[in-house]
Structure formats: structure tokens, C-alpha cells
Scaffold this motif. Structure first.
Motif, PDB file in Angstrom:
ATOM      1  N   ALA A   1       0.818  -1.213   0.000  1.00 19.66           N
ATOM      2  CA  ALA A   1       0.000   0.000   0.000  1.00 19.66           C
ATOM      3  C   ALA A   1       0.854   1.265   0.000  1.00 19.66           C
ATOM      4  CB  ALA A   1      -0.926   0.003   1.216  1.00 19.66           C
ATOM      5  N   GLN A   2       2.177   1.118   0.164  1.00 22.92           N
ATOM      6  CA  GLN A   2       3.060   2.279   0.169  1.00 22.92           C
ATOM      7  C   GLN A   2       3.475   2.631  -1.259  1.00 22.92           C
ATOM      8  OE1 GLN A   2       3.199   3.526   3.282  1.00 22.92           O
ATOM      9  NE2 GLN A   2       2.009   1.668   3.739  1.00 22.92           N
ATOM     10  N   PRO A   3       3.732   3.897  -1.522  1.00 20.80           N
ATOM     11  CA  PRO A   3       4.138   4.293  -2.879  1.00 20.80           C
ATOM     12  C   PRO A   3       5.409   3.595  -3.347  1.00 20.80           C
ATOM     13  CG  PRO A   3       3.539   6.215  -1.576  1.00 20.80           C
ATOM     14  CD  PRO A   3       3.578   5.071  -0.625  1.00 20.80           C
ATOM     15  N   GLU A   4       6.368   3.434  -2.414  1.00 21.10           N
ATOM     16  CA  GLU A   4       7.606   2.725  -2.706  1.00 21.10           C
ATOM     17  C   GLU A   4       7.937   1.861  -1.504  1.00 21.10           C
ATOM     18  OE1 GLU A   4      10.693   5.463  -3.651  1.00 21.10           O
ATOM     19  OE2 GLU A   4       9.889   5.949  -5.629  1.00 21.10           O
ATOM     20  N   ALA A   5       8.254   0.608  -1.747  1.00 19.29           N
ATOM     21  CA  ALA A   5       8.541  -0.300  -0.637  1.00 19.29           C
ATOM     22  C   ALA A   5       9.565  -1.333  -1.087  1.00 19.29           C
ATOM     23  CB  ALA A   5       7.261  -0.990  -0.156  1.00 19.29           C
ATOM     24  N   ALA A   6      10.141  -2.022  -0.096  1.00 19.96           N
ATOM     25  CA  ALA A   6      11.148  -3.030  -0.413  1.00 19.96           C
ATOM     26  C   ALA A   6      11.194  -4.104   0.662  1.00 19.96           C
ATOM     27  CB  ALA A   6      12.532  -2.394  -0.561  1.00 19.96           C
ATOM     28  N   VAL A   7      11.491  -5.309   0.228  1.00 15.24           N
ATOM     29  CA  VAL A   7      11.804  -6.423   1.114  1.00 15.24           C
ATOM     30  C   VAL A   7      13.221  -6.861   0.787  1.00 15.24           C
ATOM     31  CG1 VAL A   7      11.288  -8.801   1.777  1.00 15.24           C
ATOM     32  CG2 VAL A   7       9.414  -7.210   1.275  1.00 15.24           C
ATOM     33  N   LEU A   8      14.080  -6.918   1.795  1.00 18.07           N
ATOM     34  CA  LEU A   8      15.453  -7.374   1.613  1.00 18.07           C
ATOM     35  C   LEU A   8      15.655  -8.615   2.470  1.00 18.07           C
ATOM     36  CD1 LEU A   8      15.484  -4.018   1.559  1.00 18.07           C
ATOM     37  CD2 LEU A   8      17.910  -4.414   1.194  1.00 18.07           C
ATOM     38  N   ASN A   9      15.930  -9.728   1.832  1.00 16.06           N
ATOM     39  CA  ASN A   9      16.169 -10.978   2.542  1.00 16.06           C
ATOM     40  C   ASN A   9      17.658 -11.270   2.585  1.00 16.06           C
ATOM     41  OD1 ASN A   9      13.455 -11.497   3.041  1.00 16.06           O
ATOM     42  ND2 ASN A   9      13.179 -12.577   1.104  1.00 16.06           N
ATOM     43  N   VAL A  10      18.166 -11.491   3.786  1.00 18.56           N
ATOM     44  CA  VAL A  10      19.584 -11.796   3.954  1.00 18.56           C
ATOM     45  C   VAL A  10      19.764 -13.314   3.891  1.00 18.56           C
ATOM     46  CG1 VAL A  10      21.596 -11.609   5.457  1.00 18.56           C
ATOM     47  CG2 VAL A  10      19.939  -9.733   5.359  1.00 18.56           C
ATOM     48  N   THR A  11      20.447 -13.775   2.847  1.00 18.21           N
ATOM     49  CA  THR A  11      20.710 -15.203   2.713  1.00 18.21           C
ATOM     50  C   THR A  11      22.178 -15.457   3.080  1.00 18.21           C
ATOM     51  OG1 THR A  11      21.156 -15.041   0.332  1.00 18.21           O
ATOM     52  CG2 THR A  11      18.880 -15.490   1.022  1.00 18.21           C
ATOM     53  N   SER A  12      22.930 -16.096   2.211  1.00 14.48           N
ATOM     54  CA  SER A  12      24.330 -16.404   2.501  1.00 14.48           C
ATOM     55  C   SER A  12      24.972 -16.983   1.255  1.00 14.48           C
ATOM     56  CB  SER A  12      24.420 -17.424   3.643  1.00 14.48           C
ATOM     57  OG  SER A  12      25.752 -17.896   3.798  1.00 14.48           O
ATOM     58  N   GLY A  13      26.284 -16.777   1.135  1.00 10.35           N
ATOM     59  CA  GLY A  13      27.016 -17.464   0.085  1.00 10.35           C
ATOM     60  C   GLY A  13      26.918 -18.969   0.229  1.00 10.35           C
ATOM     61  N   LEU A  14      26.642 -19.431   1.450  1.00 11.95           N
ATOM     62  CA  LEU A  14      26.515 -20.868   1.714  1.00 11.95           C
ATOM     63  C   LEU A  14      25.229 -21.451   1.145  1.00 11.95           C
ATOM     64  CD1 LEU A  14      27.840 -21.017   5.388  1.00 11.95           C
ATOM     65  CD2 LEU A  14      29.108 -21.376   3.249  1.00 11.95           C
ATOM     66  N   ALA A  15      24.350 -20.598   0.638  1.00 12.28           N
ATOM     67  CA  ALA A  15      23.184 -21.101  -0.086  1.00 12.28           C
ATOM     68  C   ALA A  15      23.590 -21.737  -1.406  1.00 12.28           C
ATOM     69  CB  ALA A  15      22.202 -19.961  -0.350  1.00 12.28           C
ATOM     70  N   PHE A  16      24.782 -21.369  -1.894  1.00 12.14           N
ATOM     71  CA  PHE A  16      25.224 -21.798  -3.216  1.00 12.14           C
ATOM     72  C   PHE A  16      26.385 -22.793  -3.155  1.00 12.14           C
ATOM     73  CE2 PHE A  16      23.494 -17.521  -3.173  1.00 12.14           C
ATOM     74  CZ  PHE A  16      22.430 -17.679  -4.046  1.00 12.14           C
ATOM     75  N   LEU A  17      27.110 -22.795  -2.039  1.00 14.20           N
ATOM     76  CA  LEU A  17      28.147 -23.794  -1.798  1.00 14.20           C
ATOM     77  C   LEU A  17      28.090 -24.110  -0.304  1.00 14.20           C
ATOM     78  CD1 LEU A  17      30.695 -25.158  -3.365  1.00 14.20           C
ATOM     79  CD2 LEU A  17      31.986 -23.732  -1.785  1.00 14.20           C
ATOM     80  N   PRO A  18      27.416 -25.198   0.076  1.00 15.09           N
ATOM     81  CA  PRO A  18      27.153 -25.444   1.492  1.00 15.09           C
ATOM     82  C   PRO A  18      28.394 -25.809   2.305  1.00 15.09           C
ATOM     83  CG  PRO A  18      26.348 -27.254   0.161  1.00 15.09           C
ATOM     84  CD  PRO A  18      26.760 -26.180  -0.796  1.00 15.09           C
ATOM     85  N   LEU A  19      28.350 -25.403   3.568  1.00 11.28           N
ATOM     86  CA  LEU A  19      29.327 -25.795   4.564  1.00 11.28           C
ATOM     87  C   LEU A  19      28.757 -27.027   5.254  1.00 11.28           C
ATOM     88  CD1 LEU A  19      31.971 -25.069   6.061  1.00 11.28           C
ATOM     89  CD2 LEU A  19      30.588 -23.653   7.593  1.00 11.28           C
ATOM     90  N   ALA A  20      29.400 -28.170   5.071  1.00 12.48           N
ATOM     91  CA  ALA A  20      28.805 -29.453   5.454  1.00 12.48           C
ATOM     92  C   ALA A  20      28.581 -29.589   6.954  1.00 12.48           C
ATOM     93  CB  ALA A  20      29.677 -30.598   4.956  1.00 12.48           C
ATOM     94  N   THR A  21      29.300 -28.825   7.764  1.00 12.46           N
ATOM     95  CA  THR A  21      29.104 -28.924   9.211  1.00 12.46           C
ATOM     96  C   THR A  21      27.856 -28.188   9.677  1.00 12.46           C
ATOM     97  OG1 THR A  21      30.618 -27.046   9.505  1.00 12.46           O
ATOM     98  CG2 THR A  21      31.531 -29.270   9.753  1.00 12.46           C
ATOM     99  N   THR A  22      27.278 -27.346   8.831  1.00 11.91           N
ATOM    100  CA  THR A  22      26.054 -26.616   9.185  1.00 11.91           C
ATOM    101  C   THR A  22      25.003 -26.846   8.097  1.00 11.91           C
ATOM    102  OG1 THR A  22      26.882 -24.590   8.124  1.00 11.91           O
ATOM    103  CG2 THR A  22      27.314 -24.859  10.488  1.00 11.91           C
ATOM    104  N   PRO A  23      24.598 -28.086   7.893  1.00 10.19           N
ATOM    105  CA  PRO A  23      23.768 -28.426   6.732  1.00 10.19           C
ATOM    106  C   PRO A  23      22.414 -27.748   6.697  1.00 10.19           C
ATOM    107  CG  PRO A  23      23.887 -30.272   8.271  1.00 10.19           C
ATOM    108  CD  PRO A  23      24.897 -29.273   8.731  1.00 10.19           C
ATOM    109  N   THR A  24      21.741 -27.657   7.841  1.00  5.52           N
ATOM    110  CA  THR A  24      20.391 -27.081   7.800  1.00  5.52           C
ATOM    111  C   THR A  24      20.441 -25.577   7.616  1.00  5.52           C
ATOM    112  OG1 THR A  24      19.621 -28.880   9.218  1.00  5.52           O
ATOM    113  CG2 THR A  24      18.163 -27.004   8.961  1.00  5.52           C
TER     114      THR A  24
END
Length: 255
Positions: free
Chosen positions: A127-150
């Protein structure tokens, strides 16, 4: 998104990247509301940043998220920016059945939490004239660190969800961006990460990220130079060897 004149809600704003973004946007002429579980930590940050406001939330609790959305709209009737930053990162031994509880908690906080909050606030944002959603992901979304799988899996899922959200909102006033950090010196996994020389200094990460947003406010992804090897791991080739090298390198620090 615009760099000034916004009313912004940032989850996980009591420390690390969330706090850094909150302070930076406040300094640039935005009104900022930070949220998190630790009231004392939030209030300490606000005390050092006059004008910043706080609300507590448990991002794993649907009722707490609904309450946050209501209270955020009350504090900022013109709320137009949501930054989904809150998250948790834990090592998991997948050979131990007890790791299931860790996985469920991580999914609830890192993936369901942002979905619930975004959907609760989306009618207001749209409903706002200009708005934004920014989601913080991680580089690990694309190359996983196996010790933190979830953790890695939730960030990969949030990346996919963000792309779908951007497409579905393409004809609205709501822009959707993805912030993709590399390994940064924060307390996400504890004190060791905050001083790990392999991690990007937090101040350097924030400076480069804010510069990228300022130079290209419509960018779908905000990618600092240091995260590109992870983000582009598949397209650059040699993924399996890179995965092996990366995970071998990170193991000694208990990552």
C-alpha cells in the motif's frame, strides 16, 4: 531501494550485520526499528543510536511474529522496508538423531520466520508508494558448509523463495532484494567467528554492501566481491573440487 527517507524494520538488529545495517541506515536519514529476542541487547543498541526503536520477537514463534507485525505497523504507520536478517547457525552431526531438534529450530527461525513476517506485512508494504523487502541469505546457499547443513539449506530455500516473491510482486510497488553475505566477522557462530582472520571484517562488508545498494538501488542481488566465488561456484566449473577444498579448509576452525 532508496537510501534515505524510509521507515525500516530490521530483524536480528541487536548484533552483527543486522545492527550494522540498522546503524548505517539510521545515519542516512531513515527511521529504523530493530527487533530480536534479547530486549537488553536491543535497548543497548538503541541507547547508542538516538531515534532508533526496538521490539522483541521470537522468529520461531508464529504468534510472536504476528505481534511484531502489528506493533511495527503501529510504531511506523508508513513502514515501507522490511529487512529479514535474523537467523541462527549451528553445527550438526547428522549421524546423531538428536540433530533433528537443531534442524527443526533452524528451519523455523531462518526460513519460516521470514516467510511469516513478510506475508504478515506484505499488504501494508504494497500500500506504500515505494517499498522493499530485503532478505539476507548467505554465500553458503550456493556452496554449502557441510558442518552446518540445515543453515545452508534454509538459506538456499530462502534464495529460491525470494526469487519467486520478486516475480510475483513485479507489478507492485514492492521491490525485492537479496543480500548475500560471505563469511563475515560476526558472532553468528560464536566468538571465534568474530575474530577469524579468514572472515571478512564486518565494517568492510557493510561499507561495500551499502555502496552497492546506493549505486544500483534496483539490483536483485547485493553481492560483495568476496562472495562471488560461492555465488558462482556452479557456473565457474569444478564445483565438486571446490566443495571439497572449501569444506576441508573450514573444518579446523570447527565451522
Amino acid at each position: 531501494m532508496n537510501m534515505s527517507g524510509n521507515a525500516i524494520l530490521i530483524t536480528g538488529g541487536g548484533s552483527g550485520i543486522g545492527r550494522g545495517l540498522a546503524e548505517a541506515f539510521l545515519q542516512r536519514g531513515n527511521r529504523v526499528l530493530i527487533s530480536g529476542r534479547n530486549r537488553e541487547k536491543l535497548e543497548a543498541v538503541a541507547a547508542k543510536n538516538p531515534g532508533m526503536q526496538t521490539l522483541t520477537v521470537d522468529m520461531a514463534d508464529p504468534q510472536s511474529i504476528a505481534r511484531l507485525a502489528d506493533e511495527a505497523r503501529q510504531k511506523f504507520p508508513d513502514l515501507n522496508v522490511l529487512i529479514n536478517n535474523a537467523g541462527m547457525m549451528q553445527s550438526e552431526n547428522l549421524r546423531d538423531p538428536a540433530s533433528l531438534a537443531q534442524a527443526e529450530a533452524t528451519i523455523a527461525t531462518n526460513f519460516l520466520g521470514p516467510i511469516r513476517l513478510t506475508l504478515a506485512l506484505l499488504p501494508h508494504l504494497a500500500a506504500q508508494p515505494e517499498a522493499a523487502v530485503l532478505n539476507v541469505t548467505s554465500g553458503l546457499a550456493f556452496l554449502p558448509l557441510a558442518t552446518t547443513p540445515t543453515y545452508c539449506a534454509t538459506k538456499a530455500a530462502l534464495h529460491a523463495w525470494t526469487e519467486s516473491l520478486r516475480w510475483q510482486l513485479r507489478k507492485t510497488s514492492v521491490k525485492v532484494h537479496e543480500i548475500v553475505p560471505p563469511y563475515v566477522q560476526t558472532g553468528l557462530t560464536g566468538a571465534r567467528q568474530a575474530s577469524d582472520p579468514r572472515a571478512m571484517p564486518l565494517e568492510d562488508y557493510l561499507a561495500e554492501t551499502l555502496d552497492l545498494i546506493a549505486r544500483n538501488p534496483d539490483a536483485p542481488e547485493i553481492l560483495v566481491e568476496r562472495v562471488l566465488p560461492l555465488r558462482e561456484a556452479e557456473r565457474r566449473g569444478g564445483y565438486e573440487e571446490f566443495f571439497k577444498q572449501f569444506n576441508t579448509m573450514m573444518e579446523p576452525a570447527g565451522e
